[in-house]
Design a protein around this motif. Structure first.
Motif, mmCIF file in Angstrom:
data_model
loop_
_atom_site.group_PDB
_atom_site.id
_atom_site.type_symbol
_atom_site.label_atom_id
_atom_site.label_comp_id
_atom_site.label_asym_id
_atom_site.label_seq_id
_atom_site.Cartn_x
_atom_site.Cartn_y
_atom_site.Cartn_z
ATOM 1 N N UNK A 1 11.042 -0.994 -21.185
ATOM 2 C CA UNK A 1 10.033 -0.478 -20.252
ATOM 3 C C UNK A 1 10.363 0.930 -19.764
ATOM 4 N N UNK A 2 11.363 1.568 -20.369
ATOM 5 C CA UNK A 2 11.820 2.878 -19.885
ATOM 6 C C UNK A 2 10.828 3.979 -20.211
ATOM 7 N N UNK A 3 10.919 5.048 -19.426
ATOM 8 C CA UNK A 3 10.075 6.216 -19.633
ATOM 9 C C UNK A 3 9.852 6.934 -18.319
ATOM 10 N N UNK A 4 8.897 7.822 -18.283
ATOM 11 C CA UNK A 4 8.575 8.525 -17.048
ATOM 12 C C UNK A 4 8.015 7.536 -16.025
ATOM 13 N N UNK A 5 8.497 7.650 -14.785
ATOM 14 C CA UNK A 5 8.021 6.730 -13.767
ATOM 15 C C UNK A 5 8.495 7.108 -12.387
ATOM 16 N N UNK A 6 8.218 6.225 -11.444
ATOM 17 C CA UNK A 6 8.577 6.407 -10.043
ATOM 18 C C UNK A 6 10.023 5.960 -9.840
ATOM 19 N N UNK A 7 10.892 6.882 -9.429
ATOM 20 C CA UNK A 7 12.308 6.566 -9.249
ATOM 21 C C UNK A 7 12.515 5.441 -8.244
ATOM 22 N N UNK B 1 0.818 -1.213 0.000
ATOM 23 C CA UNK B 1 0.000 0.000 0.000
ATOM 24 C C UNK B 1 0.852 1.264 0.000
ATOM 25 N N UNK B 2 2.020 1.220 0.651
ATOM 26 C CA UNK B 2 2.871 2.414 0.756
ATOM 27 C C UNK B 2 3.384 2.889 -0.605
ATOM 28 N N UNK B 3 3.436 2.003 -1.582
ATOM 29 C CA UNK B 3 3.906 2.399 -2.925
ATOM 30 C C UNK B 3 2.818 3.102 -3.726
ATOM 31 N N UNK B 4 1.575 2.975 -3.299
ATOM 32 C CA UNK B 4 0.432 3.516 -4.051
ATOM 33 C C UNK B 4 0.153 4.933 -3.575
ATOM 34 N N UNK B 5 1.060 5.839 -3.952
ATOM 35 C CA UNK B 5 0.976 7.224 -3.502
ATOM 36 C C UNK B 5 1.429 8.127 -4.631
ATOM 37 N N UNK B 6 1.168 9.435 -4.533
ATOM 38 C CA UNK B 6 1.657 10.348 -5.576
ATOM 39 C C UNK B 6 3.182 10.344 -5.628
ATOM 40 N N UNK B 7 3.750 10.508 -6.819
ATOM 41 C CA UNK B 7 5.198 10.542 -6.977
ATOM 42 C C UNK B 7 5.551 11.527 -8.080
ATOM 43 N N UNK B 8 6.768 12.045 -7.993
ATOM 44 C CA UNK B 8 7.259 12.986 -8.999
ATOM 45 C C UNK B 8 7.883 12.211 -10.149
ATOM 46 N N UNK B 9 7.443 12.422 -11.382
ATOM 47 C CA UNK B 9 7.989 11.647 -12.509
ATOM 48 C C UNK B 9 9.495 11.837 -12.662
ATOM 49 N N UNK B 10 10.175 10.738 -12.962
ATOM 50 C CA UNK B 10 11.611 10.738 -13.249
ATOM 51 C C UNK B 10 11.842 9.907 -14.502
ATOM 52 N N UNK B 11 13.015 10.052 -15.093
ATOM 53 C CA UNK B 11 13.436 9.210 -16.222
ATOM 54 C C UNK B 11 13.833 7.859 -15.624
ATOM 55 N N UNK B 12 13.004 6.847 -15.816
ATOM 56 C CA UNK B 12 13.234 5.549 -15.202
ATOM 57 C C UNK B 12 13.518 4.470 -16.242
ATOM 58 N N UNK B 13 14.240 3.454 -15.815
ATOM 59 C CA UNK B 13 14.528 2.295 -16.658
ATOM 60 C C UNK B 13 13.298 1.412 -16.772
ATOM 61 N N UNK B 14 12.602 1.202 -15.661
ATOM 62 C CA UNK B 14 11.351 0.474 -15.669
ATOM 63 C C UNK B 14 11.449 -1.025 -15.479
ATOM 64 N N UNK B 15 12.628 -1.608 -15.648
ATOM 65 C CA UNK B 15 12.818 -3.052 -15.433
ATOM 66 C C UNK B 15 14.262 -3.304 -15.021
#
Length: 248
Positions: free
Chosen positions: A175-181, A140-154
């Motif tokens: 899987x890269x793109x904007x995401x949760x760091x 549940x703690x991961x399901x929160x607002x986050x600031x987009x970052x350049x992420x690898x994704x996998x």
């Protein structure tokens, strides 16, 4: 003559190695397009693109060795793990790519997907109900607002190559793109919690450990059934089911 090594193969894609060349065959051309585009934007070492002929992408091998694999012993000095953390920070601080990646799924949709998957895991007898319930609470703690970052994704541990205390290459960017760091940090340290402090030291900023632990649970819950259906074993020692058990 070099032998053909099957690195990974399932119904969606396959990766072959012939000498110092990796051949990626993907049924979804968009994943190949994403991989080539984001590698050109990422401010960290990535494989050289040798040629493209859909559905195949040819990449040069990167130097160095990985820090280990999920379910196996980890290798590398604390400096190598810290270097990986520093590379991640450089990636996360880079200008955002246009697309949303695998680490950037909508929180509402992700919550619904997680709840559906937890229900299936219990209903189909894949995992015991108490194990699923406990990890759903942690997640549940991961399901929160986050600031987009350049992420690898996998960013699995097997996707980062190092030589001494230097990152020499990061592979598999589909899987890269904007995401949760913090999703990247969690994926990289999944099953190797003992190196999290070294990674964070290299990352160079405070992170929310509860969220990283939440992503360990969330990622593992979502992928266990897929792995079993595609010929992988999440029940092997040190793999996803052991990660879930460690939260009990």
């Amino acid at each position: 003559m070099d032998e053909v090594e099957v690195v990974v193969a399932h119904s969606e894609r396959a990766t072959l190695r012939v000498g110092d060349v990796f051949l990626k065959v993907d049924a979804d051309q968009s994943r190949i397009d994403v991989e080539v585009e984001v590698m050109s934007l990422a401010p960290v070492p990535t494989p050289d693109v040798l040629w493209r002929k859909p559905p195949v992408l040819a990449l040069a091998a990167v130097p160095g060795t990985t820090l280990g694999r999920l379910g196996g012993p980890s290798t590398g000095s604390p400096a190598a793990w810290a270097a990986a953390g520093a590379a991640l920070r450089k990636l996360h601080d880079a200008p955002l790519p246009a697309r949303v990646g695998g680490a950037g799924r909508n929180t509402v949709a992700l919550t619904a997907e997680l709840d559906d998957e937890c229900e299936r895991l219990v209903a189909n007898g894949v995992l015991p109900a108490d194990l699923v319930t406990r990890n759903r609470q942690v997640a549940e703690a991961a399901l929160r607002p986050w600031t987009p970052a350049f992420t690898h994704g996998d960013l699995q541990i097997a996707h980062v190559f190092v030589d001494g205390g230097e990152v020499t290459g990061i592979i598999d960017w589909s899987e890269a793109g904007q995401g949760d760091a913090l999703y990247d940090l969690a994926t990289f340290t999944l099953g190797h919690e003992e190196h999290l402090d070294d990674v964070i030291a290299g990352y160079g900023t405070d992170v929310d450990l509860d969220v990283i632990q939440a992503w360990w649970s969330l990622r593992s819950l979502l992928i266990v059934r897929w792995l079993t259906e595609h010929g992988f074993d999440p029940f092997a020692p040190g793999c996803e089911v052991d990660v879930l058990r460690s939260r009990m």
